[in-house]
Motif scaffolding. Structure first.
Motif, PDB file in Angstrom:
ATOM      1  N   ILE A  14      75.588  24.980  99.739  1.00  0.00           N
ATOM      2  CA  ILE A  14      75.533  25.725 100.996  1.00  0.00           C
ATOM      3  C   ILE A  14      74.079  26.149 101.224  1.00  0.00           C
ATOM      4  N   PRO A  15      73.669  26.275 102.475  1.00  0.00           N
ATOM      5  CA  PRO A  15      72.287  26.684 102.723  1.00  0.00           C
ATOM      6  C   PRO A  15      72.038  28.126 102.281  1.00  0.00           C
ATOM      7  N   ALA A  16      70.846  28.365 101.759  1.00  0.00           N
ATOM      8  CA  ALA A  16      70.418  29.712 101.369  1.00  0.00           C
ATOM      9  C   ALA A  16      68.969  29.866 101.821  1.00  0.00           C
ATOM     10  N   ARG A  70      64.683  27.027 103.886  1.00  0.00           N
ATOM     11  CA  ARG A  70      66.034  26.991 103.327  1.00  0.00           C
ATOM     12  C   ARG A  70      66.116  26.075 102.111  1.00  0.00           C
ATOM     13  N   VAL A  71      66.901  26.517 101.156  1.00  0.00           N
ATOM     14  CA  VAL A  71      67.251  25.681 100.007  1.00  0.00           C
ATOM     15  C   VAL A  71      68.775  25.564 100.013  1.00  0.00           C
ATOM     16  N   GLY A  72      69.310  24.832  99.039  1.00  0.00           N
ATOM     17  CA  GLY A  72      70.764  24.722  98.912  1.00  0.00           C
ATOM     18  C   GLY A  72      71.206  25.369  97.614  1.00  0.00           C
ATOM     19  N   PHE A  85      72.803  17.768 103.316  1.00  0.00           N
ATOM     20  CA  PHE A  85      72.207  19.083 103.509  1.00  0.00           C
ATOM     21  C   PHE A  85      71.203  19.011 104.654  1.00  0.00           C
ATOM     22  N   PRO A  86      71.105  19.992 105.509  1.00  0.00           N
ATOM     23  CA  PRO A  86      71.826  21.264 105.466  1.00  0.00           C
ATOM     24  C   PRO A  86      73.251  21.189 106.018  1.00  0.00           C
ATOM     25  N   ARG A 136      73.048  13.364  99.378  1.00  0.00           N
ATOM     26  CA  ARG A 136      73.281  13.408  97.919  1.00  0.00           C
ATOM     27  C   ARG A 136      74.199  12.261  97.534  1.00  0.00           C
TER      28      ARG A 136
END
Lengths: 271, 344
Positions: free
Chosen positions: A8-10, A87-89, B78-79, B272
């Motif tokens: 999920i994005p963070a 953003r990271v995941g 992602f995202p 991914r």
């Protein structure tokens, strides 16, 4: 059915440079990740891959969480190029928590080395949050030089907490260093708690854990009361891909924290 | 549910009926090797029956896991999260007992744990498995050493035996829809019928043949014997001497389930991918900081045996090997897993 491989994005809210190559990232995930101290999260650096890290903030506040990360490889180097707002995941939590119920009423003797203090901070903050449940908390921490100490700004505050006792060492001192010089085991010649009924928790480089563990055993700690953070290649996080296999354990599922009793029969657990 | 006879004259007709409902995969022979083939209507235009001969042969070169646990598959993005696509219904017509048993390994890891793999489970649930007898086991086959039989003893949705060119189908409740596709083509077979007697003779002969090829059973405590050998590098060195680390044994293995997740930039986002991995790969267990618990090949070689015959047995009550012989057939160094295990 949920997809265990989907992050999920963070959002990175802020960063704090702990040392020249260790940085703490404060992250706000889109949804809360319900981790408990000891569990880890797979962090995605978009386009560069994924790596496992244990949150270093308290599990009593989870709308945001911290991760203190050393720049060592491709993904972490790319992570250090990111800025607040990027953003990271994240996916998790994975693995087992520290069994805090077994720690109640006991002295907790925590030994950290280098960036190994990062996951221990989550434990430390969980313990002090409910300090009444535990006897005393000892924190012994070693770094290479004074500049390599993480959480420099926090350690003096932690020392003020009642029932908390902190001591530090560095391998190589500078002119301002007033504490011990030597590897972290030099802080362990006298262990001020009842070893037979205390809990020890260790995280650091494998070689440090090997010697700290031996010192704890020599001092009389029980093998089932020594909790060690095992570093293996935890990739999927869900006990499937098998990269993290350590003897009969999958570190991502059974660990990453294992007791000495669990791993003592392995050929060479501290590689 | 029932046992039926499908006369040879109706085989193509039935398959054409199946084609209107499912993607049907059958084994075919190509240059003496058996490979999976997506059945097309034109395959059914030839006479005599072109599908039956390969059904009598041993397992295909490609392990059946390829259909459920794809060699390379996108599993996340992602995202924006990956949208899950429900696969269409399929029939694998002619898998073998060894491959059916191998799917149980994947069921344990990908389908039954705390975290379930939605991609695997979707494919598994949408695939009907028809398990064909192996009346002609080959020298590389050793399912008998793993307690298996060269025919479906249990499991699968239907069992297929070729008797005198006709097909005998033992259909479970889960496979009823296969017969329902053209019920008029099937006749009930009663116990004691000559066809069933012929099938049982064939099955018995196949077992006898396997027991002759692999006459000496392994150590009954194989898990313990493998574990006890792990600190004996001389043993593993002796058997690994001709290994060239091509990973053929692992890529062909129907039970190997190790995988690697890797990310690639795609437009503004990230894809991914999950791809099969091999525990013989030098960097397999290496961590970000560079430490590697199995840096020496011999440790990785022993680890493969420990994983399949010790750890999996301890954790899941079964060996992660079904005696298909693909590892041996693929091996350039002619390392026969039976010989290694036979010395324990």
């Amino acid at each position: 059915m949920s997809n265990p491989y989907q992050p999920i994005p963070a959002t990175i809210l802020e960063t704090h440079d702990e040392t020249p190559n260790i940085r703490t990232f404060k992250l706000k995930p889109e949804r809360e990740i319900p981790f408990l101290a000891g569990q880890f999260v797979e962090l995605t650096v978009p386009g560069y891959g994924e790596a496992p890290f244990t949150p270093s903030s308290s599990h009593f506040k989870r709308d945001t969480f911290d991760m203190t990360i050393m720049k060592v490889g491709r993904a972490t180097s790319a992570l250090f190029d990111l800025k607040p707002g990027d953003r990271v995941g994240a996916r998790g939590p994975f693995g087992q928590r520290y069994p805090l119920e077994k720690f109640e009423g006991k002295d907790i003797y925590i030994v950290g080395g280098g960036v190994g203090l990062a996951p221990l901070r989550a434990l430390f903050l969980a313990l002090v949050h409910e300090i009444g449940k535990y006897q005393r908390i000892f924190l012994r921490y070693g770094a290479r030089t004074p500049a390599d100490i993480v959480y420099k700004h926090l350690l003096p505050e932690w020392q003020k907490i009642p029932k908390v006792d902190i001591d530090l060492s560095v391998d190589v001192s500078d002119e301002k260093w007033m504490k011990k010089v030597g590897v972290v085991t030099c802080l362990m010649d006298e262990i001020p708690c009842d070893e037979k009924s205390s809990i020890a928790v260790v995280c650091g480089p494998p070689i440090m854990m090997k010697f700290v563990n031996q010192k704890l055993l020599d001092a009389g700690f029980q093998g089932g009361d020594i909790y060690l953070s095992m570093e293996t290649n935890m990739s999927c996080g869900v006990g499937q891909c098998r990269h993290c296999r350590l003897g009969p354990y999958l570190t991502c599922k059974d660990g990453p924290v294992l007791t000495w009793d669990q791993i003592k029969d392995l050929e060479n657990p501290f590689v | 549910m029932g046992t039926y006879l499908l006369p040879k004259s109706s085989i193509h007709l039935w398959l054409s009926k199946l084609l209107s409902r499912y993607a049907v995969f059958v084994p075919i022979e190509v240059e003496k090797q058996i490979h999976w083939h997506l059945l097309e209507p034109k395959d059914l235009e030839t006479e005599p029956d072109s599908i039956t001969p390969a059904q009598r042969r041993i397992r295909a070169s490609e392990p059946v896991k390829s259909f459920m646990f794809e060699p390379r598959q996108q599993v996340a993005s992602f995202p924006d999260a990956l949208t899950f696509k429900q696969p269409g219904p399929r029939v694998l017509l002619g898998i073998k007992s060894c491959d059916l048993a191998a799917l149980k390994v994947h069921d344990k890891i990908l389908g039954e744990g705390e975290f379930k793999d939605p991609f695997y489970l979707a494919q598994r649930k949408n695939t009907l498995l028809v398990v064909a007898d192996c009346p002609e086991p080959e020298q590389s086959c050793f399912c008998n050493l793993l307690g298996l039989t060269p025919y479906a003893a249990e499991g699968g949705d239907a069992a297929l035996s070729v008797v005198d060119g006709n097909w005998l189908l033992d259909v479970n409740e889960s496979g009823k829809e296969l017969v329902d596709a053209a019920p008029e083509l099937f006749t009930d077979l009663r116990e004691g019928s000559s066809e069933l007697a012929r099938r049982d003779e064939q099955r018995h002969a196949a077992l006898v043949s396997l027991n002759l090829t692999n006459a000496r059973p392994w150590n009954p405590d194989l898990a313990g014997a493998v574990a006890a050998k792990l600190d004996d590098p001389a043993f593993w060195n002796k058997h690994a001497e001709t290994c060239v680390e091509c990973f053929g044994c692992l890529m062909g293995c129907p039970t190997c389930y190790c995988f690697l997740l890797y990310d690639q930039a795609k437009g503004a986002g990230v894809e991914r991918t999950r791809t099969w991995d091999a525990c013989y790969e030098a960097a397999y267990a290496r961590v970000g900081g560079g430490a590697n618990p199995r840096a020496e090949f011999i440790k990785r070689f022993a680890n493969r045996f420990s994983c399949k015959f010790s750890a999996f047995k301890t954790d899941h009550g079964m060996y992660a090997c079904t005696g298909c012989g693909r590892c041996f057939k693929a091996c350039m160094g002619k390392i026969d897993i039976r010989k290694v295990l036979g010395e324990l």
